[in-house]
Design a protein around this motif. Sequence first.
Motif, PDB file in Angstrom:
ATOM      1  N   GLU A 191      60.536   3.063  31.679  1.00 23.86           N
ATOM      2  CA  GLU A 191      59.464   3.938  32.144  1.00 23.86           C
ATOM      3  C   GLU A 191      58.363   3.171  32.855  1.00 23.86           C
ATOM      4  N   ARG A 192      58.031   2.004  32.348  1.00 23.33           N
ATOM      5  CA  ARG A 192      56.975   1.195  32.974  1.00 23.33           C
ATOM      6  C   ARG A 192      57.369   0.807  34.396  1.00 23.33           C
ATOM      7  N   GLN A 193      58.610   0.343  34.569  1.00 19.79           N
ATOM      8  CA  GLN A 193      59.080  -0.026  35.912  1.00 19.79           C
ATOM      9  C   GLN A 193      59.141   1.186  36.836  1.00 19.79           C
ATOM     10  N   ALA A 194      59.574   2.311  36.273  1.00 19.03           N
ATOM     11  CA  ALA A 194      59.672   3.532  37.074  1.00 19.03           C
ATOM     12  C   ALA A 194      58.299   3.950  37.595  1.00 19.03           C
ATOM     13  N   LYS A 195      57.283   3.853  36.758  1.00 13.13           N
ATOM     14  CA  LYS A 195      55.940   4.236  37.182  1.00 13.13           C
ATOM     15  C   LYS A 195      55.435   3.315  38.287  1.00 13.13           C
ATOM     16  N   MET A 196      55.704   2.027  38.180  1.00 12.98           N
ATOM     17  CA  MET A 196      55.293   1.089  39.221  1.00 12.98           C
ATOM     18  C   MET A 196      55.948   1.438  40.558  1.00 12.98           C
TER      19      MET A 196
END
Length: 328
Positions: A191-196
């Motif tokens: 999720e963190r990578q997706a948001k970036m």
Amino acid sequence: MEAFRCERCNAPLEVSPETIVAICQYCGYPNHISGNLHAENLYIVPSLSKNDIYKAFMDRIEKDFDLKRIKNEIQVVDMEGVYVPYWGGLVYVEGEIEYMVKETECHTYTDSDGEEHEECREVERYYHDFISESFYLMGPARRQVGTFGIDEVMRHYRGNMAQIKSKKLLELDEDEWQKIKLEILNTEFDERQAKMMMKEDAIDRIRERYKAKADRIDFFKCEAKEPENVRLILLPVWTVYYKYGNSIYKVIFAGWDGKDVAATEPMTMLRKAQYIGGIIGGILISGIGTLFFVSQGSEPVSIVPIIVGAVISAGSGFMFLKGERVER
């Protein structure tokens, strides 16, 4: 790595840090494994059955101009259905942009004889826009997935989101799963990578929009806020492989409604004749067009039919040599 066992039969499960759902190899039970994801943000779109997709494929053959004529020679060799994970979320962008656009400015004047004339000149106009808008963005949650048809499935989903019913993965009961029973591909982006990536994509959309409309960008400052309502959505994707002659072709279907979104198709004799006609037509355009302009004393303009004819011939020749058509 922590050992995971099936919730129903207690058999060992093959699980990686990216595993969303682990299907038991012994009893087929779907075990929900959140991995690095928040389980409450996992959604699944129910899929049609294998028989429904087969029917959609046969309907496509009947409606296709080329395939309908060779339907008796087409043989389905395999059908594969999987759930592909996509990240989706809402990104708000705000900022400001200064840019210049070259525009044509015309005005009409009357000369001393009373005749009207129009005079035009190119001028530079400067603009200062403030950005304040939201984007709903989606993208595959893994790199190692066949690229053909994947973006088309995503666009088809985005265009019909309001009519497509999804439900939380953890609310899927066993009976519903037995009707679906498709492999769920693991994620590669958390999720963190997706948001970036969503924030970067939102800024890129603004930048590309202004690159297309401006002749020069003098100032660009935009900020993407933290994405909201971020979900991992599992979309069913079906691939039907079929044989014609000595080659294998495929059609990609959106699993929730049976819509064909991409396909490779054999080139029939009629289609080959069409491409050969394109090659010949391109040559004729080059030759006749060049002779016409040369005879009119416009040698510099004669380059135009040469270029147009070459493009038509090259495009038709490429399709002829390729031996198959791609539809999206």
